[in-house]
Design a protein around this motif. Structure first.
Motif, PDB file in Angstrom:
ATOM      1  N   ALA A  94       9.656 102.559 -13.723  1.00  0.00           N
ATOM      2  CA  ALA A  94       9.623 101.278 -13.015  1.00  0.00           C
ATOM      3  C   ALA A  94       8.289 100.571 -13.207  1.00  0.00           C
ATOM      4  CB  ALA A  94       9.896 101.510 -11.534  1.00  0.00           C
ATOM      5  N   ALA A  95       7.197 101.329 -13.196  1.00  0.00           N
ATOM      6  CA  ALA A  95       5.877 100.716 -13.374  1.00  0.00           C
ATOM      7  C   ALA A  95       5.746 100.102 -14.759  1.00  0.00           C
ATOM      8  CB  ALA A  95       4.789 101.754 -13.144  1.00  0.00           C
ATOM      9  N   LEU A  96       6.169 100.803 -15.807  1.00  0.00           N
ATOM     10  CA  LEU A  96       6.075 100.262 -17.162  1.00  0.00           C
ATOM     11  C   LEU A  96       7.008  99.080 -17.364  1.00  0.00           C
ATOM     12  CD1 LEU A  96       5.840 103.531 -19.306  1.00  0.00           C
ATOM     13  CD2 LEU A  96       3.999 101.962 -18.691  1.00  0.00           C
ATOM     14  N   SER A  97       8.123  99.015 -16.607  1.00  0.00           N
ATOM     15  CA  SER A  97       9.077  97.926 -16.780  1.00  0.00           C
ATOM     16  C   SER A  97       8.628  96.648 -16.085  1.00  0.00           C
ATOM     17  CB  SER A  97      10.456  98.336 -16.241  1.00  0.00           C
ATOM     18  OG  SER A  97      10.952  99.455 -16.939  1.00  0.00           O
ATOM     19  N   SER A  98       8.005  96.772 -14.923  1.00  0.00           N
ATOM     20  CA  SER A  98       7.734  95.582 -14.126  1.00  0.00           C
ATOM     21  C   SER A  98       6.262  95.305 -13.864  1.00  0.00           C
ATOM     22  CB  SER A  98       8.446  95.704 -12.770  1.00  0.00           C
ATOM     23  OG  SER A  98       8.001  96.868 -12.086  1.00  0.00           O
ATOM     24  N   ALA A  99       5.353  96.224 -14.219  1.00  0.00           N
ATOM     25  CA  ALA A  99       3.944  96.020 -13.881  1.00  0.00           C
ATOM     26  C   ALA A  99       3.027  96.217 -15.088  1.00  0.00           C
ATOM     27  CB  ALA A  99       3.540  96.971 -12.747  1.00  0.00           C
ATOM     28  N   VAL A 100       3.561  96.121 -16.281  1.00  0.00           N
ATOM     29  CA  VAL A 100       2.767  96.371 -17.486  1.00  0.00           C
ATOM     30  C   VAL A 100       3.078  95.306 -18.524  1.00  0.00           C
ATOM     31  CG1 VAL A 100       2.602  97.886 -19.491  1.00  0.00           C
ATOM     32  CG2 VAL A 100       2.386  98.830 -17.198  1.00  0.00           C
ATOM     33  N   HIS A 101       2.010  94.718 -19.128  1.00  0.00           N
ATOM     34  CA  HIS A 101       2.142  93.753 -20.224  1.00  0.00           C
ATOM     35  C   HIS A 101       1.727  94.454 -21.519  1.00  0.00           C
ATOM     36  CE1 HIS A 101       2.640  90.281 -17.461  1.00  0.00           C
ATOM     37  NE2 HIS A 101       1.836  90.992 -16.665  1.00  0.00           N
ATOM     38  N   LEU A 102       2.687  94.686 -22.386  1.00  0.00           N
ATOM     39  CA  LEU A 102       2.422  95.432 -23.625  1.00  0.00           C
ATOM     40  C   LEU A 102       1.563  94.601 -24.591  1.00  0.00           C
ATOM     41  CD1 LEU A 102       3.032  98.003 -25.248  1.00  0.00           C
ATOM     42  CD2 LEU A 102       4.999  96.794 -26.217  1.00  0.00           C
ATOM     43  N   VAL A 103       0.494  95.219 -25.086  1.00  0.00           N
ATOM     44  CA  VAL A 103      -0.382  94.581 -26.080  1.00  0.00           C
ATOM     45  C   VAL A 103      -0.121  95.147 -27.476  1.00  0.00           C
ATOM     46  CG1 VAL A 103      -2.781  94.194 -26.759  1.00  0.00           C
ATOM     47  CG2 VAL A 103      -2.145  94.103 -24.333  1.00  0.00           C
ATOM     48  N   VAL A 121      -3.197 106.471 -24.956  1.00  0.00           N
ATOM     49  CA  VAL A 121      -2.715 105.374 -24.103  1.00  0.00           C
ATOM     50  C   VAL A 121      -3.935 104.738 -23.462  1.00  0.00           C
ATOM     51  CG1 VAL A 121      -1.245 104.720 -22.181  1.00  0.00           C
ATOM     52  CG2 VAL A 121      -0.583 106.622 -23.668  1.00  0.00           C
ATOM     53  N   SER A 122      -4.204 103.464 -23.795  1.00  0.00           N
ATOM     54  CA  SER A 122      -5.430 102.802 -23.340  1.00  0.00           C
ATOM     55  C   SER A 122      -5.082 101.480 -22.662  1.00  0.00           C
ATOM     56  CB  SER A 122      -6.375 102.559 -24.515  1.00  0.00           C
ATOM     57  OG  SER A 122      -5.753 101.744 -25.504  1.00  0.00           O
ATOM     58  N   LEU A 123      -6.025 100.986 -21.855  1.00  0.00           N
ATOM     59  CA  LEU A 123      -5.868  99.720 -21.162  1.00  0.00           C
ATOM     60  C   LEU A 123      -6.546  98.612 -21.947  1.00  0.00           C
ATOM     61  CD1 LEU A 123      -6.629 100.876 -17.500  1.00  0.00           C
ATOM     62  CD2 LEU A 123      -4.460 100.907 -18.738  1.00  0.00           C
ATOM     63  N   SER A 124      -6.057  97.375 -21.766  1.00  0.00           N
ATOM     64  CA  SER A 124      -6.585  96.232 -22.501  1.00  0.00           C
ATOM     65  C   SER A 124      -6.697  95.044 -21.567  1.00  0.00           C
ATOM     66  CB  SER A 124      -5.665  95.901 -23.686  1.00  0.00           C
ATOM     67  OG  SER A 124      -6.097  94.707 -24.329  1.00  0.00           O
ATOM     68  N   ARG A 125      -7.584  94.112 -21.956  1.00  0.00           N
ATOM     69  CA  ARG A 125      -7.721  92.870 -21.198  1.00  0.00           C
ATOM     70  C   ARG A 125      -6.982  91.719 -21.851  1.00  0.00           C
ATOM     71  NH1 ARG A 125     -14.114  92.653 -19.320  1.00  0.00           N
ATOM     72  NH2 ARG A 125     -14.073  94.598 -18.077  1.00  0.00           N
ATOM     73  N   ASP A 126      -6.353  91.962 -22.997  1.00  0.00           N
ATOM     74  CA  ASP A 126      -5.568  90.913 -23.660  1.00  0.00           C
ATOM     75  C   ASP A 126      -4.332  90.573 -22.823  1.00  0.00           C
ATOM     76  OD1 ASP A 126      -7.409  90.933 -25.674  1.00  0.00           O
ATOM     77  OD2 ASP A 126      -6.249  92.306 -26.944  1.00  0.00           O
ATOM     78  N   PRO A 127      -3.855  89.318 -22.925  1.00  0.00           N
ATOM     79  CA  PRO A 127      -2.689  88.937 -22.090  1.00  0.00           C
ATOM     80  C   PRO A 127      -1.470  89.806 -22.359  1.00  0.00           C
ATOM     81  CG  PRO A 127      -3.744  86.997 -23.031  1.00  0.00           C
ATOM     82  CD  PRO A 127      -4.384  88.182 -23.708  1.00  0.00           C
ATOM     83  N   GLY A 128      -1.158  90.046 -23.613  1.00  0.00           N
ATOM     84  CA  GLY A 128       0.006  90.850 -23.939  1.00  0.00           C
ATOM     85  C   GLY A 128       1.319  90.104 -23.721  1.00  0.00           C
ATOM     86  N   GLN A 129       2.406  90.840 -23.890  1.00  0.00           N
ATOM     87  CA  GLN A 129       3.732  90.262 -23.726  1.00  0.00           C
ATOM     88  C   GLN A 129       4.107  90.197 -22.239  1.00  0.00           C
ATOM     89  OE1 GLN A 129       6.449  92.686 -25.957  1.00  0.00           O
ATOM     90  NE2 GLN A 129       5.243  92.601 -27.846  1.00  0.00           N
ATOM     91  N   ALA A 130       5.175  89.464 -21.967  1.00  0.00           N
ATOM     92  CA  ALA A 130       5.729  89.477 -20.619  1.00  0.00           C
ATOM     93  C   ALA A 130       6.282  90.865 -20.310  1.00  0.00           C
ATOM     94  CB  ALA A 130       6.835  88.423 -20.485  1.00  0.00           C
ATOM     95  N   GLU A 178      -1.160 100.452 -26.091  1.00  0.00           N
ATOM     96  CA  GLU A 178      -2.191  99.642 -25.441  1.00  0.00           C
ATOM     97  C   GLU A 178      -1.488  98.592 -24.581  1.00  0.00           C
ATOM     98  OE1 GLU A 178      -6.163  97.014 -26.670  1.00  0.00           O
ATOM     99  OE2 GLU A 178      -4.873  97.907 -28.206  1.00  0.00           O
ATOM    100  N   PHE A 179      -1.864  98.530 -23.309  1.00  0.00           N
ATOM    101  CA  PHE A 179      -1.220  97.573 -22.417  1.00  0.00           C
ATOM    102  C   PHE A 179      -2.206  97.103 -21.356  1.00  0.00           C
ATOM    103  CE2 PHE A 179      -0.143 101.800 -20.670  1.00  0.00           C
ATOM    104  CZ  PHE A 179      -0.706 101.704 -19.408  1.00  0.00           C
ATOM    105  N   ARG A 180      -1.822  95.942 -20.730  1.00  0.00           N
ATOM    106  CA  ARG A 180      -2.602  95.389 -19.622  1.00  0.00           C
ATOM    107  C   ARG A 180      -1.809  95.591 -18.331  1.00  0.00           C
ATOM    108  NH1 ARG A 180      -2.500  90.562 -16.860  1.00  0.00           N
ATOM    109  NH2 ARG A 180      -0.991  89.680 -18.349  1.00  0.00           N
ATOM    110  N   PRO A 181      -2.300  96.414 -17.398  1.00  0.00           N
ATOM    111  CA  PRO A 181      -1.563  96.675 -16.161  1.00  0.00           C
ATOM    112  C   PRO A 181      -1.782  95.573 -15.140  1.00  0.00           C
ATOM    113  CG  PRO A 181      -3.547  97.981 -16.176  1.00  0.00           C
ATOM    114  CD  PRO A 181      -3.526  97.235 -17.486  1.00  0.00           C
ATOM    115  N   GLU A 182      -0.798  95.383 -14.281  1.00  0.00           N
ATOM    116  CA  GLU A 182      -0.935  94.484 -13.139  1.00  0.00           C
ATOM    117  C   GLU A 182      -1.518  95.264 -11.955  1.00  0.00           C
ATOM    118  OE1 GLU A 182       2.805  92.685 -12.324  1.00  0.00           O
ATOM    119  OE2 GLU A 182       2.678  91.271 -14.012  1.00  0.00           O
TER     120      GLU A 182
END
Length: 600
Positions: A484-493, A530-539, A501-505
């Protein structure tokens, strides 16, 4: 010097014809039978509670019980009897409300504990002259909690010479501790035919001539209450100077003419708003109450529904010629859906009229809404009209839909449309019908404009090739929180096998990256970064899914067939768009099983 004679004061019919014995108590056969057997066998309770609607005879019954228990007969040697003599001192004193041992108390005006204490103080003294000291407490539910508590002990173990009789219209407000110490009698509403026969005899004794139809109106307005009916009969006799007609009673009660109610209902069901409003205005001008008119329409709707389900009821005794002949014809011409819809709209409109500053205007708006709804076709008729050639968005469009341009890459879909009709009164929308399983065509978008495809299945070796496959894998491994977290609270970069690499909410778990990396390493046997990013990423995947659903609804809404439905039903909305191809495939899979079941 002239002689003057004092005129005898007039007594209203409700007091003049108050029953003095159980034989005159109408409509309460069960109560009379129980008390008769109790008195004859000597099994007398120490406390009675009489309950029922206003005017059915609770206080009258209490006084009759008091007379029956204290009557000594004409010779002064009798005992408790079901037929009080009416001539002994006790019977006459109780009838004239002057017996010292029969005490009546109005609990509506004496609700406090001090009033009950005063009553209890006199319980221990024996009656002055009667056989029993009887306490009649009217509207006992009005007593306070402290007053009830003060009464409990005495009520449970009263002296042998004391009887309590309680009367109430609100039996539920009496504490169960009090009810459990009393013998309860429920006085039922008196049936209309019993009331009519009783009132007819009283009118004859009064020398009044009253039409049977007028008497039926009075009995219906009495609603099972003898006292209310006698008050109306008294008023009708005075209104007509001894000659009472149906029209006079209708004017007195503010009722609409019965034939006019049929005309009004018929006009509304035909959608003739002008005639309906004219009939309403005419009845209002002659004194009919708009609330009563809607009540009569509700009653007529109920009668027509009963005739629709059981036509033999038209031949029952007491059914008027208008209700039998005209009601039967109207019931045959109206469907159950129309009648039930009319019942709901009238019931809701009745509440609006009662609370409106102008009841007439509110009633007229109810008629307008009802006539507007009566014009609407049923769901089956709407679909049939759309399928007819030449109809707006009907069969002509459907023909083009079923074939479609060759090689156009069209996709079939199923659109569920809910039609909601908004009444002219502006009181919101009222759901009327639901149209399901309407096949339409959705033109496929060019490949470059398509949104991300649905998530593919994970590979056989549990190595997710895409981010969507990773979500599926987490779901299969029962990691619902991470999925659920990856589906609704993560923007894939960025995503590739071995590196994500993704930007979490802010709503995402703080250790999301660590947990996903550890689990993927355990499941695939290889390291994952698995790393975090500051890029906007996808919806997020949830946002992408919602965007696809909105796009599908927009495409469906642009189709001519759906537009025809939406224009036919103002206020209709598209609820969902489902792929017909998937449903067809599921049906094909289910057919062999059905066939096998038939062969067996």
């Amino acid at each position: 010097m002239t002689d003057t004679t004092s005129a005898i004061p007039y007594r209203v019919l409700a007091r003049k014809y108050r029953p003095a014995s159980f034989s005159g108590l109408i409509g309460q056969e069960a109560l009379v039978r129980t008390l008769t057997n109790a008195i004859q066998s000597g099994r007398l309770a120490h406390a009675f509670v009489l309950t029922g609607v206003r005017g059915v005879g609770k206080t009258t019954t209490a006084r009759i019980i008091a007379r029956a228990l204290n009557c000594v007969g004409a010779d002064g040697k009798g005992g408790p009897t079901i037929e009080p003599c009416g001539v002994c001192e006790h019977c006459r004193a109780i009838a004239e409300d002057r017996h010292v041992d029969v005490l009546e108390m109005d609990a509506a005006s004496r609700t406090g504990v001090n009033d009950i204490r005063e009553l209890i103080d006199g319980v221990r003294y024996r009656p002055t002259s009667a056989r029993f000291k009887i306490y009649i407490i009217d509207e006992v539910h009005m007593l306070s909690t402290a007053a009830f508590n003060a009464l409990l002990k005495t009520l449970e173990e009263p002296p042998e010479h004391v009887k309590f009789i309680f009367a109430t219209t609100e039996i539920r407000k009496i504490p169960v501790t009090v009810l459990s110490r009393c013998q309860r009698f429920d006085l039922r509403r008196v049936d209309m035919d019993v009331l009519q026969a009783h009132f007819s005899g009283i009118a004859e004794k009064e020398g009044a001539s009253i039409e049977p139809a007028a008497l039926a109106l009075i009995c219906r307005a009495a609603d099972g209450s003898v006292r209310d009916g006698l008050s109306l009969l008294d008023q009708a006799i005075a209104h007509g100077a001894g000659q009472v007609s149906e029209a006079q009673v209708r004017d007195m009660l503010g009722l609409a003419d019965r034939a006019c109610v049929f005309d009004l209902f018929d006009a509304v069901m035909k959608g003739d708003v002008g005639t309906a409003l004219g009939l309403m205005t005419g009845q209002y001008a002659v004194g009919a109450d708009p609330v009563v008119i809607l009540q009569d329409m509700l009653e007529l709707t109920h009668w027509l529904t009963r005739l629709k389900l059981a036509p033999d009821m038209a031949d029952a005794i007491g059914v008027s010629e208008t209700e039998r002949v005209r009601g039967g014809a109207m019931a045959k011409g109206l469907s159950m859906a129309t009648l039930t819809r009319a019942w709901q709209m009238l019931l809701k409109g009745l509440g609006e009229v009662r609370g409106a500053p102008s009841p007439l205007q509110a009633a007229e708006m109810v008629l307008v809404r009802l006539a507007f709804a009566a014009d609407l076709p049923s769901p089956a008729e709407a679909l049939e009209a759309l399928r007819q050639p030449g109809s707006s968005g009907g069969g002509g469009h459907a023909g083009g839909v079923s074939g479609g341009p060759a090689g156009g890459g069209h996709a079939l879909a199923t659109t569920t449309v809910t039609a909601s009709v908004s009444g002219p009164a502006g009181g919101g929308s009222q759901p009327v019908m639901r149209v399901q399983s309407m096949s339409v065509v959705q033109v496929a978008e060019p490949q470059s404009q398509r949104l991300p495809a649905p998530a593919p299945e994970p590979q056989a070796d549990d190595v997710p090739a895409t981010f969507e496959a990773l979500i599926v894998l987490l779901t299969e491994k029962r990691e619902a929180v991470l999925s659920a977290a990856l589906s609704s609270a993560v923007h894939l970069v960025h995503y590739e096998i071995g590196r994500i690499e993704f930007r979490p909410e802010p709503a995402a778990p703080p250790d999301l990256a660590t947990r996903v990396s550890r689990l993927l390493g355990e499941w695939t046997g290889r390291p994952w970064l698995v790393s975090l990013s500051r890029d906007p990423g996808q919806a997020t995947l949830r946002e992408q899914s919602l965007e696809r659903e909105i796009k599908r609804k927009q495409d469906a809404a642009n189709h001519p067939l759906v537009q025809a439905v939406l224009s036919t039903f103002p206020g209709a909305t598209i609820e969902a768009v489902r792929d017909l191809i998937e449903e067809t495939a599921e049906a094909d899979l289910a057919e062999p099983e059905s066939a096998n079941g038939e062969d067996e």
